[in-house]
Motif scaffolding. Structure first.
Motif, short mmCIF file in Angstrom:
data_model
loop_
_atom_site.label_atom_id
_atom_site.label_comp_id
_atom_site.label_asym_id
_atom_site.label_seq_id
_atom_site.Cartn_x
_atom_site.Cartn_y
_atom_site.Cartn_z
N CYS A 152 -15.05 8.72 10.13
CA CYS A 152 -14.22 7.63 10.66
C CYS A 152 -12.84 8.25 10.85
CB CYS A 152 -14.14 6.46 9.68
SG CYS A 152 -12.81 5.29 10.06
N PRO A 160 -15.56 -1.41 9.98
CA PRO A 160 -14.91 -0.89 11.19
C PRO A 160 -13.54 -1.52 11.45
CG PRO A 160 -16.59 -2.48 11.76
CD PRO A 160 -16.71 -2.27 10.29
N CYS A 161 -12.62 -0.72 11.96
CA CYS A 161 -11.34 -1.25 12.41
C CYS A 161 -11.57 -2.03 13.70
CB CYS A 161 -10.33 -0.11 12.62
SG CYS A 161 -10.59 0.87 14.12
N THR A 164 -13.39 -0.28 17.56
CA THR A 164 -14.73 0.12 18.02
C THR A 164 -14.92 -0.28 19.49
OG1 THR A 164 -15.41 -0.58 15.82
CG2 THR A 164 -17.15 0.13 17.33
N CYS A 170 -15.94 5.42 18.91
CA CYS A 170 -14.67 5.28 18.21
C CYS A 170 -13.51 5.19 19.19
CB CYS A 170 -14.47 6.49 17.29
SG CYS A 170 -12.83 6.59 16.56
N GLU A 171 -12.49 4.43 18.83
CA GLU A 171 -11.33 4.27 19.72
C GLU A 171 -10.64 5.61 19.99
OE1 GLU A 171 -8.37 1.77 17.76
OE2 GLU A 171 -7.57 3.50 16.71
N CYS A 178 -18.49 5.47 16.52
CA CYS A 178 -17.77 4.81 15.43
C CYS A 178 -18.75 4.83 14.27
CB CYS A 178 -17.42 3.36 15.80
SG CYS A 178 -16.96 2.39 14.35
N ILE A 179 -18.38 5.52 13.20
CA ILE A 179 -19.34 5.70 12.12
C ILE A 179 -19.65 4.36 11.46
CG2 ILE A 179 -17.85 6.22 10.13
CD1 ILE A 179 -21.08 8.03 11.18
S1 SF4 Z 1 -13.45 2.91 15.71
FE1 SF4 Z 1 -13.07 4.97 14.86
S2 SF4 Z 1 -11.33 4.61 13.49
FE2 SF4 Z 1 -12.22 2.60 13.88
S3 SF4 Z 1 -13.71 2.26 12.26
FE3 SF4 Z 1 -14.82 3.19 13.95
S4 SF4 Z 1 -14.77 5.37 13.48
FE4 SF4 Z 1 -13.19 4.44 12.23
#
Ligand code: SF4
Ligand code: SF4
Lengths: 223, 313
Positions: A152, A160-161, A164, A170-171, A178-179
């Protein structure tokens, strides 16, 4: 494996200025697996450096060696005979091997030929992706075998933030999953989504890099 | 929610009024005047004003300082704090400092990653090292600990409780959608008193998520303020739909903006309609309005939505 990547050629050339005899050392373990510093890469880099320096008017003699494992003193010892003949050593091993070589040959400048970047797996031919950051407090048991510390971008522990992407990426990078998206998928497949509802308290980072240089003592093995 | 805290925002919500918050981005410079200028435009339009914390990982005046400037101008700030730039020591120290300055609303966020610095428009600091010692949910817990137990995360006591009204962000439509309501529950369990949502354009999808939260009993525990961004053009909506995670814009809305003769006026109309629609949803206790770097639009749209004058509590 420990993954390293080539340093840019101009940086390598700049570091070699003034040297006449170079020992270029590879390692047949991790950096060979990730195609950055094995025998093949040593054999490719040597003539490349030679040629590029020649074009700049510098004649350099490059001796090559590839160690079985640059992170073990007995293998590094194999360089003892050749080292006195050179005025610098460039290593394509990971940072661990490099330091062992530097420590063994204190009078020789050690030039890093690669950047050590990650603990990763080869996911597909020509693609390596990070899996672990040696955080010292493994949480894989709570995250269905997927590491939120290394995978992440924000090392989030509680889901998740808001970043996603629609396709589950992932952003920070449209090519990286996105893990937490994957953790939720695995939890669902296992019928255990609720297990992620528990609030995970702040992690203890001090059993790794944040506790100062790591020193692992096993009394039972000390003689 | 703690009874010790008495921010204006909390009182407005407690009195059952439909709350309004707005956003103020601090300037990329040391001059307080831009903050005061925004304050002059926005004063009296909202119950509290979010002050962003180096959003998009671009260096700006600190949220603490800008929040204090707002406070001095008679506006109640909501100080945002991200997990990107501070470890738990700096966070708690800044929280105590903020409290001492009279900043009592605080909102915890993960924060935008530095690699996406400046959203492609500015350099930012993509080579920076981030912190992420704790995540936003753990930060909520830390703030709650300072308030309810007068205790630091490490266990040491502080001299007295730090009274905070604690906020969080919620992205109800971000994938994986089935985890967004549970994640809201986690934020509440950790300490959130109110949440501001990612911008709503897809009312149906938003309503479905709020309904789930409502049915799970979460809306009794937390005040949900629906995020609304004033649309200014079809292009802006298309861009957000494509590039901003968690934002879903229905095609029909984009088409409507495209067809409008006066895009600005249409955007205002859309905003008023969105506000009225979210207001109908059980569990939505207010709106969080943004007019990204066009605060003057808020001065028009908030009265147009019938949200002024703001209640005096
Ligand atoms: S989008 Fe990226 S930073 Fe946000 S939770 Fe998923 S992996 Fe983590
Ligand atoms: S949780 Fe820590 S130890 Fe476990 S895989 Fe991730 S980084 Fe490695």
């Amino acid at each position: 494996m420990i993954v390293a990547e080539w340093k840019p050629l101009p940086e390598l050339l700049a570091g070699l200025k003034g040297y006449k005899n170079l020992l270029l050392v590879g390692c047949a373990t991790c950096v060979a697996e990730c195609a950055a510093g094995g025998e093949r890469e040593v054999n490719t880099l040597a003539p490349t450096l030679h040629m590029a320096l020649k074009n700049q008017g510098q004649d350099i003699n490059i001796i090559t060696r590839t160690l079985e494992r640059a992170c073990e003193p007995e293998f590094v010892e194999e360089l003892a005979e050749i080292a006195p003949q050179v005025d610098a050593i460039m290593s394509l091993s990971c940072g661990i091997g490099m330091q062992l070589i530097a420590e063994r040959f204190l009078d020789k400048p050690l030039l890093p030929g690669v950047n050590t970047t990650s603990l990763a797996i080869r996911e597909a031919p020509g693609l390596w992706t990070a899996r672990c950051r040696a955080c010292g407090d493994c949480v894989l048991g709570e995250t269905f075998g997927l590491c939120p510390v290394a995978r992440c971008a924000k090392s989030l522990m509680n889901g998740p933030c808001g970043g996603t992407r629609k396709n589950g990426r992932c952003e920070v990078d449209e090519n990286t999953d996105c893990i937490w998206y994957l953790i939720v998928e695995r939890a669902k497949a296992r019928g255990e989504l609720e297990s992620l509802n528990q609030v995970r308290q702040p992690k203890t980072w001090s059993n790794s890099a944040h506790g100062g240089p790591k020193r692992i003592v096993r009394e039972d093995l000390r003689s | 929610m703690s009874s010790r805290v008495q921010t204006n925002l909390q009182k407005v919500l407690a009195a059952g009024h439909f709350a309004v918050t707005a956003e103020v981005g601090p300037p990329q410079g040391p001059n307080p005047e831009p903050v005061r200028a925004k304050a002059a435009i926005l004063k009296g339009l909202a119950d509290a004003y979010n002050v962003t914390d180096n959003q998009t990982a671009v260096v700006r005046m600190s949220s603490i300082a800008a929040a204090k400037i707002l406070l001095d101008e008679g506006l109640e700030p909501v100080m945002q704090m991200t997990c990107r730039d501070r470890n738990r020591i700096a966070m708690q120290s800044d929280l105590l400092g903020a409290s001492a300055l009279g900043l009592k609303n605080v909102l915890a966020l993960s924060g935008d990653h530095q690699k996406a610095s400046g959203a492609g428009k500015l350099n930012g600091h993509p080579g920076a090292k981030n912190v992420y010692d704790v995540d936003s949910i753990q930060l909520l817990g830390i703030i709650k600990g300072l308030r309810d137990e007068a205790r630091q995360q490490g266990g040491d006591a502080i001299t007295e409780p730090a009274p905070f009204f604690i906020g969080a962000a919620w992205t109800p439509l971000g994938p994986p959608v089935e985890f967004r309501v549970p994640r809201l529950a986690k934020k509440i369990a950790a300490g959130a008193d109110f949440v501001q949502t990612q911008a709503v354009f897809d009312l149906k999808a938003f309503a479905a998520q709020v309904k789930k939260a409502h049915e799970a009993g979460l809306t009794e525990k937390v005040a949900i303020l629906a995020g609304i961004i004033v649309p200014r053009s079809a292009g802006m909506l298309t861009y957000m739909n494509k590039n901003v995670p968690g934002i879903e814009v229905p095609e029909a809305l984009i088409a409507r903006m495209k067809g409008a003769k006066d895009a600005k006026a249409e955007g205002m109309k859309v905003t008023v309609e969105l506000i009225q629609a979210v207001r109908e949803l059980p569990g939505v206790k207010g709106v969080h309005l943004q007019a990204i770097e066009a605060e003057e639009l808020l001065a028009e749209v908030i009265p147009a939505a019938g949200l002024t004058p703001r209640p005096l509590v």
